[in-house]
Design an enzyme around this catalytic site. Structure first.
Site: not given
Ligand SMILES: NC(=O)c1ccc[n+]([C@@H]2O[C@H](COP(=O)([O-])OP(=O)(O)OC[C@H]3O[C@@H](n4cnc5c(N)ncnc54)[C@H](OP(=O)(O)O)[C@@H]3O)[C@@H](O)[C@H]2O)c1
Length: 309
Positions: A66, A110, A133
Site C-alpha cells: 500500500k 491494518q 477502508d
C-alpha cells in the site's frame, strides 16, 4: 502469467483471465495523472496514514504494498508501526491525532489486531471522512443506503474489475461465499444494487449454508471469500461461470525460498477450464484492492466521495 503455467491442460480459448495487475496499473496511472494535476495547481497530494500493529508477516506485506503504491501515484504516506503490546488507549490516541491532523486525508488500520485490542472500537474511532477502508458503521450505513461513501476496498476493487472487463451482471445469479464485513457482506450488497455492475440476484452463503455445491452450480458469478485453499472445485461450477477468487492463503512449499506460496479459495487448475472469466491468485483481486484503496484516498483528499458506482 505464471498462474497459467500451473495448468496441466491447455486452457479453453473462450476463458479469459481477469488480470488485476494490469487493471490496477491502469487505475494507478490515471490516479498519478490526477495527482500531478492537483500539484500543478498548488494543491496538496493525497496523504494516506497506515497503522501497523505487531509483525504479522502477511500484514507487513499488505502494508508495504500500500505504501509503495502511494509513492507510485505521487501520494504522501505515513506508516505508523507499533509493538503488538501497545495498549488499546495508546492506539486510540494515535488515531485521534491522525483524525485531527489536516495533512492526513485517509487512515487505515491494518487488520487483524492483537486480541487485547477491540477492533470495533478502533474502527469506530476513525473519523468517517478519513475512513478509506469503508469499515466505519456510518460509511457502511451509507453504502447500504446507496449514498456516496467509501466502499470497502476489496469489493470496490472487484466492482472496478467487472466494469473494466465489461462483464454482464444484469439479471445474473451471483453466489458470494463468505459473509465477512470486509468482503462477503458488502460484495453481496454492491452486486444486488440497481446499477452496473449490479442488478444481480445474490445468494450470500456461509459456513451454515446447506447444499453449497448445489447453490454454486446455479451461479453465473461466484465470489469466493472463505480463507480456505482450493475450496471451490470444478464440480461446484457451472460451465461459463465468472469466477472471482478473493482468497489469499499461504500454503507450504519447500521449493520456494519463503517456504510458502499463495493459493486462492478456488482450485484454479480445475475450475479455469470451465470458467468464462477467472481471477488468478496472486495477481487478481489483491492488486485491485490496493487500487480501490488509492481511489478512496483520492476521494478523501478531494472531497469527492464518488465511490458508489
Ligand atoms: N485479495 C484481497 O485483497 C483480500 C482482502 C481481504 C481478504 N482476503 C482473503 O479472502 C479470504 C476471506 O477473507 P475474510 O476476511 O472475508 O475471511 P473471514 O472473516 O474469515 O470470513 C470467512 C467467511 O467464510 C465463511 N466460511 C468458512 N467456512 C465455510 C464453509 N465451509 N462454507 C461456506 N462458508 C464458509 C465464514 O462463514 P461464517 O460467517 O459462518 O463463519 C465467513 O463468513 C481470506 O483468504 C483472506 O486472506 C483477500
Amino acid at each position: 502469467m505464471p498462474t497459467l503455467l500451473l495448468c496441466e491442460k491447455p486452457l479453453p480459448l473462450h476463458m479469459q483471465i481477469l488480470d488485476g495487475k494490469l487493471v490496477s496499473e491502469a487505475i494507478k496511472a490515471q490516479l498519478a495523472t490526477d495527482v500531478a494535476a492537483l500539484k500543478a495547481v498548488g494543491k496538496k497530494a493525497p496523504h494516506l496514514a497506515a497503522i501497523l500493529v505487531g509483525n504479522n508477516p502477511a500484514s507487513e506485506t499488505y502494508v508495504a504494498s500500500k505504501v509503495k503504491s502511494c509513492a507510485e501515484c505521487g501520494y504522501d504516506s505515513t506508516l505508523l508501526r507499533f509493538d503488538a503490546q501497545i495498549s488499546e488507549k495508546h492506539l486510540l490516541d494515535q488515531i485521534i491525532l491522525l483524525n485531527e491532523n489536516p495533512e492526513v486525508d485517509g487512515i487505515l488500520v491494518q487488520l487483524p489486531l492483537p486480541k487485547h485490542i477491540n477492533e470495533e472500537l478502533v474502527i469506530n474511532t476513525i473519523d468517517p471522512s478519513k475512513d478509506v477502508d469503508g469499515f466505519h458503521p456510518m460509511n457502511v450505513g451509507k453504502m447500504v443506503s446507496g449514498l456516496p461513501t467509501f466502499i470497502p476496498a476489496t469489493p470496490y476493487g472487484i466492482m472496478l474489475m467487472l466494469e473494466h472487463y465489461n462483464i454482464p451482471t444484469k439479471g445474473k445469479h451471483a453466489v458470494v461465499i463468505g459473509r465477512s464485513h470486509i468482503v462477503g457482506t458488502p460484495m453481496s450488497i454492491l452486486l444486488s444494487r440497481n446499477s452496473y455492475p449490479g442488478n444481480c440476484t445474490v445468494t450470500l452463503t456461509h459456513s451454515q449454508t446447506h447444499n453449497l455445491p448445489e447453490i454454486c452450480r446455479q451461479a453465473d458469478i461466484i465470489v469466493a471469500a472463505i480463507g480456505r485453499p482450493d475450496f471451490v472445485t470444478a464440480d461446484m461450477v457451472k460451465e461459463g461461470a465468472v469466477i472471482i477468487d478473493v482468497g489469499i492463503n499461504r500454503v507450504e512449499d519447500a521449493s520456494r525460498k519463503s517456504g510458502f506460496r499463495l493459493k486462492g479459495d478456488v482450485n484454479f487448475e480445475q475450475v479455469a477450464p470451465k470458467a468464462s472469466f477467472i481471477t488468478p491468485v496472486p495477481g487478481g483481486v489483491g492488486p485491485m484492492t490496493i487500487a480501490a484503496l488509492l481511489k478512496n484516498t483520492y476521494h478523501a483528499a478531494t472531497g469527492l466521495k464518488g465511490s458508489q458506482n
